[in-house]
Design an enzyme around this catalytic site. Structure first.
Site, mmCIF file in Angstrom:
data_model
loop_
_atom_site.group_PDB
_atom_site.id
_atom_site.type_symbol
_atom_site.label_atom_id
_atom_site.label_comp_id
_atom_site.label_asym_id
_atom_site.label_seq_id
_atom_site.Cartn_x
_atom_site.Cartn_y
_atom_site.Cartn_z
ATOM 1 N N HIS A 141 0.834 -1.203 0.000
ATOM 2 C CA HIS A 141 0.000 0.000 0.000
ATOM 3 C C HIS A 141 0.868 1.254 0.000
ATOM 4 C CE1 HIS A 141 0.854 0.535 4.228
ATOM 5 N NE2 HIS A 141 0.274 -0.613 4.551
ATOM 6 N N HIS A 146 4.108 1.374 2.182
ATOM 7 C CA HIS A 146 5.239 0.609 1.645
ATOM 8 C C HIS A 146 5.814 1.324 0.417
ATOM 9 C CE1 HIS A 146 2.450 -2.701 3.215
ATOM 10 N NE2 HIS A 146 3.392 -2.562 4.112
ATOM 11 N N CYS A 153 2.052 -9.438 21.860
ATOM 12 C CA CYS A 153 1.173 -8.855 20.836
ATOM 13 C C CYS A 153 1.485 -9.530 19.503
ATOM 14 C CB CYS A 153 1.386 -7.351 20.728
ATOM 15 S SG CYS A 153 0.511 -6.640 19.315
ATOM 16 N N CYS A 165 2.631 -7.035 16.755
ATOM 17 C CA CYS A 165 4.026 -6.578 16.850
ATOM 18 C C CYS A 165 4.994 -7.756 16.776
ATOM 19 C CB CYS A 165 4.288 -5.859 18.163
ATOM 20 S SG CYS A 165 3.429 -4.307 18.364
ATOM 21 N N CYS A 179 -2.119 -2.910 23.273
ATOM 22 C CA CYS A 179 -1.004 -2.476 22.451
ATOM 23 C C CYS A 179 -1.446 -1.214 21.710
ATOM 24 C CB CYS A 179 -0.638 -3.564 21.442
ATOM 25 S SG CYS A 179 0.367 -2.918 20.096
ATOM 26 N N HIS A 226 -1.623 -1.568 17.772
ATOM 27 C CA HIS A 226 -2.655 -2.401 17.149
ATOM 28 C C HIS A 226 -4.009 -2.328 17.841
ATOM 29 C CE1 HIS A 226 1.167 -4.079 15.686
ATOM 30 N NE2 HIS A 226 0.486 -4.178 14.568
ATOM 31 N N LYS A 247 -6.639 7.126 9.416
ATOM 32 C CA LYS A 247 -5.608 6.098 9.451
ATOM 33 C C LYS A 247 -5.871 5.141 8.288
ATOM 34 C CE LYS A 247 -3.574 2.804 12.540
ATOM 35 N NZ LYS A 247 -3.402 2.283 13.847
ATOM 36 N N LYS A 258 -7.918 -1.205 5.880
ATOM 37 C CA LYS A 258 -8.651 -1.908 4.822
ATOM 38 C C LYS A 258 -10.148 -1.731 4.978
ATOM 39 C CE LYS A 258 -5.560 -5.179 2.950
ATOM 40 N NZ LYS A 258 -5.187 -6.557 2.771
HETATM 41 O O1 ME8 Z 1 7.152 -3.965 10.141
HETATM 42 N N1 ME8 Z 1 2.916 5.429 6.482
HETATM 43 O O2 ME8 Z 1 6.720 -4.867 8.057
HETATM 44 P P1 ME8 Z 1 5.447 -4.023 7.575
HETATM 45 C C1 ME8 Z 1 4.202 5.338 6.142
HETATM 46 N N2 ME8 Z 1 8.346 -6.871 8.561
HETATM 47 N N3 ME8 Z 1 4.868 4.172 6.022
HETATM 48 C C2 ME8 Z 1 4.204 3.050 6.287
HETATM 49 C C3 ME8 Z 1 2.844 3.066 6.664
HETATM 50 C C4 ME8 Z 1 2.200 4.332 6.756
HETATM 51 N N4 ME8 Z 1 0.927 4.471 7.078
HETATM 52 N N5 ME8 Z 1 2.457 1.792 6.843
HETATM 53 C C5 ME8 Z 1 3.535 0.999 6.583
HETATM 54 C C6 ME8 Z 1 7.367 -4.785 9.264
HETATM 55 N N6 ME8 Z 1 4.592 1.749 6.237
HETATM 56 C C7 ME8 Z 1 8.508 -5.767 9.427
HETATM 57 C C8 ME8 Z 1 9.808 -5.047 9.146
HETATM 58 S S1 ME8 Z 1 12.459 -4.956 8.877
HETATM 59 C C9 ME8 Z 1 13.750 -5.844 9.396
HETATM 60 C C10 ME8 Z 1 11.045 -5.876 9.316
HETATM 61 C C11 ME8 Z 1 5.923 1.250 5.820
HETATM 62 O O3 ME8 Z 1 4.963 -4.705 6.363
HETATM 63 C C12 ME8 Z 1 7.015 1.805 6.704
HETATM 64 O O4 ME8 Z 1 8.230 1.686 6.039
HETATM 65 O O5 ME8 Z 1 4.514 -3.817 8.703
HETATM 66 C C13 ME8 Z 1 6.964 0.866 7.885
HETATM 67 O O6 ME8 Z 1 8.123 0.940 8.696
HETATM 68 C C14 ME8 Z 1 6.846 -0.451 7.152
HETATM 69 O O7 ME8 Z 1 5.965 -0.145 6.039
HETATM 70 C C15 ME8 Z 1 6.277 -1.579 7.978
HETATM 71 O O8 ME8 Z 1 6.071 -2.662 7.118
#
Ligand code: ME8
Length: 654
Positions: free
Chosen positions: A19, A22, A127, A130, A144, A147, A297, A300
């Site tokens: 999304h 990412h 959690c 997390c 948490c 979440h 926020k 989905k």
């Molecule tokens: O945390 N605004 O993966 P994840 C800005 N697998 N960036 C956002 C966002 C938002 N609303 N939502 C997500 C994980 N992101 C772990 C990471 S690393 C060793 C392991 C982006 O799929 C942002 O970069 O939940 C956030 O840190 C990341 O997606 C979290 O991705």
């Protein structure tokens, strides 16, 4: 000054489709990688997917497929999306890759051999969102905060990493390297976390009896490793630690990029893990804020997750990249909306950049045969422009290096603004009328051509296709690092005699009235779902086709059966009832239901209802509602949904 640069994004969980969040992080990493290439550095850019752990196992189970098959599918979606957004990573890593598993096991063994991993019994609040135990301090109202869900208490024998041992060393490192974590607000946040009580040791295993979807501990085959221990190591695997050439070249220049949600694992777990494994720490942790969509926020259930990425197709990938890079002040939160995107498109891209480009080139074709002229004498106002160009280029480099991309872009746009003013002040069309002013005309047009070329180079990291297109029209050839020294000097990028092409419309203006009409229509459609004025006679409930959702979208809803223990009216709210519902949890919940016109409170007490249990709490008439009661809503009737036979409170509804 380092001449290498290694940038990483988080590896994304494969429990949800890509999304805006990412996409933003990965666009930032791509822009950073391109910028560092442009200034002549050797660059490596890595992204990928995080595929082990509870969350993924659960998502796969919900879909009735094996975790690996599920991970293959979603990981593929991430991998395929990046080129569509002009993102070109050098490496896409998956935590299910055999090489990664090997490196994780090697590092675990190393830390174990060094005596920093031990077995102990532990009970704590876990959690699932997390994928970690939360400390009491981290809980807000027993939940948490990330979440908004209650953690589960788990007690078991597990392996622990002696994280606490490194608390002081990490604190000192952060203090001695003020840019280790940036922007500063996040550094302060981490120092505050470290300043408190003793840092707890980190539970780094999960018994296979509870979770099999993970990497086995090399020293105990009854356990798999904790997902964060697994995930963070990806940054080393991708460089082929410990002997790979890439490791030698790039690890000393490592910079991680994340959003604030995963600050603690990156700022505390990761550096202490590195210390224990005797591996040098990364250079910088760059932390950005969170995007919301239309002030809400991203979620989905609100249906606002996919839409922003669709807008990249509607308005063009380059405009999309520009918008997110310019709109978000790196480090702060930002809101995304179609209106804001169109506003910036029209003002910055169509008006400022697009206008200057077509205006200058049209004049060049009209007055100078489309060829960059030989400049005449430099007047003070021309020298000022050259001076400004130099200053902007320096500011651009400084801000981009510091991950303040929005400031770097603002600097480039100040140059574009100065170019437009220079046109107005010098009136080339008037100069062209007087043959004796031909020398002056040439100087003015020459300056403007250089300015356009400067801008072309500077926007390349954010809008590579546009820049390459502009470079072609200007006769600049490609945008390559060899051009940067001249850019920094404010020097000559286009030699006199260079032939240019007719300018295309780079960014045709968008009709805002049309966008507004579309938004109004969508809003009306959304409102239309509410029952309008009551009509005579019974009518069928509305049954227009609803937007289709995927099974994953549905799986995010937590529907549960609950017993209504109490029901009472809410003062001043004719339509609402305050219900106390036992949904099989530690404590009953308060749920406000809009059914007061259809049910007397006593009719509901003792009834079983179905609630949306993971709805974000909202305050309604001063009462905090922790969920929503499902009801069948006809034109005149509202009937609360109830299981057809009594069942245990807390039963899931699927
Ligand atoms: O945390 N605004 O993966 P994840 C800005 N697998 N960036 C956002 C966002 C938002 N609303 N939502 C997500 C994980 N992101 C772990 C990471 S690393 C060793 C392991 C982006 O799929 C942002 O970069 O939940 C956030 O840190 C990341 O997606 C979290 O991705």
């Amino acid at each position: 000054m380092s001449d290498t640069f290694y940038v990483t994004t988080p590896i994304y969980y494969v429990n949800a489709e890509p999304h805006l969040g990412h996409a933003y992080t990965t666009i930032v990493a791509d822009v950073a990688a391109r910028f560092h290439r442009l200034i002549g550095e050797e660059v490596r850019f890595q992204t990928g997917t995080d595929e082990h752990g509870d969350k993924i196992a659960q998502a796969a189970e919900d879909q009735g497929v094996k975790p690996k098959a599920y991970a293959d599918k979603i990981s593929g979606m991430f991998k395929e999306l990046w080129p569509k957004l002009n993102i070109v990573p050098d490496n896409f890593i998956r935590t299910t890759d055999a090489e990664h598993i090997q490196v994780v096991q090697a590092i675990l063994q190393k830390v174990y051999d060094a005596g920093d991993i031990y077995l102990d019994t532990y009970g704590g609040n876990y959690c699932v969102g997390c994928e970690r135990f939360l400390t009491d301090k981290e809980l807000v109202d027993g939940k948490c905060p990330e979440h908004d869900s209650e953690p589960v208490f788990i007690e078991e024998e597990n392996y622990f990493f002696k994280m606490g041992k490194y608390q002081e060393a990490l604190t000192e490192h952060i203090k001695a390297n003020p840019e280790f974590i940036r922007p500063e607000r996040y550094k302060n946040e981490v120092l505050a976390m470290l300043a408190g009580d003793d840092l707890e040791d980190l539970c780094i295993s999960r018994p296979k009896s509870r979770l099999t979807w993970g990497i086995e501990l090399p020293f105990d085959s009854d356990y798999v490793t904790y997902v964060w221990f697994d995930a963070l190591i990806n940054y080393l695997t991708g460089l082929v630690w410990p002997d790979g050439e890439n490791y030698q070249t790039f690890w000393p220049a490592a910079q991680h990029l994340i959003a604030k949600d995963i600050l603690k694992p990156h700022a505390i777990f990761w550096p202490t893990m590195l210390m224990a494994a005797n591996i040098p720490l990364y250079q910088h942790l760059n932390v950005h804020g969170y995007w919301s969509v239309d002030q809400a926020k991203m979620s989905k259930s609100l249906g606002n997750v996919v839409r922003p990425l669709e807008l990249a197709e509607v308005y063009g990938v380059e405009a999309f990249r520009y918008f997110v890079m310019r709109e978000m002040s790196f480090g702060l939160d930002s809101s995304f909306s179609e209106e804001l995107l169109v506003e910036r498109y029209n003002s910055d891209l169509a008006n400022d950049l697009g206008n200057l480009f077509s205006r200058v080139l049209n004049m060049l074709h009209k007055f100078c045969g489309g060829v960059v002229p030989q400049p005449d004498k430099l007047l003070p106002e021309d020298a000022d422009l050259v001076q400004l160009t130099r200053a902007v280029a320096a500011e651009y480099v400084r801000e981009n290096r510091g991950f303040a991309f929005h400031k770097a872009l603002a600097a480039v746009w100040s140059l574009i603004g100065a170019g437009n003013k220079y046109v107005v002040a010098n009136e080339p069309w008037s100069l062209a009328k007087e043959p004796e002013l031909a020398g002056r005309l040439n100087q003015v047009m020459y300056r403007l051509c250089q300015l356009l070329a400067q801008v072309t180079v500077l926007i390349w990291p954010v809008m590579p296709q546009t820049a390459e297109h502009m470079a072609g029209v200007l006769g600049l050839g490609g945008v390559t690092p060899s051009i940067m020294p001249a850019v920094l000097e404010g020097g000559e990028l286009l030699a006199p005699g260079t032939a240019t092409h007719q300018p295309p419309a780079l960014f045709p203006r968008i009709d805002t009235a049309k966008v507004k009409a579309k938004a109004d229509k969508a809003e009306k459609k959304a409102q239309g779902k509410k029952p309008q004025k009551k009509k005579q006679g019974k009518k069928k409930p509305p049954s227009g086709p609803a937007e289709q959702i995927t099974i994953e979208e549905f799986a995010r809803l937590e529907l549960k059966v609950g017993n209504v223990l109490e029901a009472e009216p809410i003062e001043g709210a004719d339509k609402l009832l305050k219900l106390t519902v036992d949904a099989g949890e530690d404590q009953p919940r308060t749920v406000v239901a809009g059914v007061a016109e259809h049910y007397a409170p006593e009719e509901l007490v003792g009834k079983q209802v179905v609630i949306v249990a993971n709805l974000k709490p909202v305050k309604l008439r001063g009462v905090k509602s922790q969920g929503m009661v499902l009801a069948a809503v006809g034109d005149e009737q509202v009937i609360v949904v109830s299981p057809s036979a009594p069942t245990t409170p807390g039963s899931k509804v699927r």
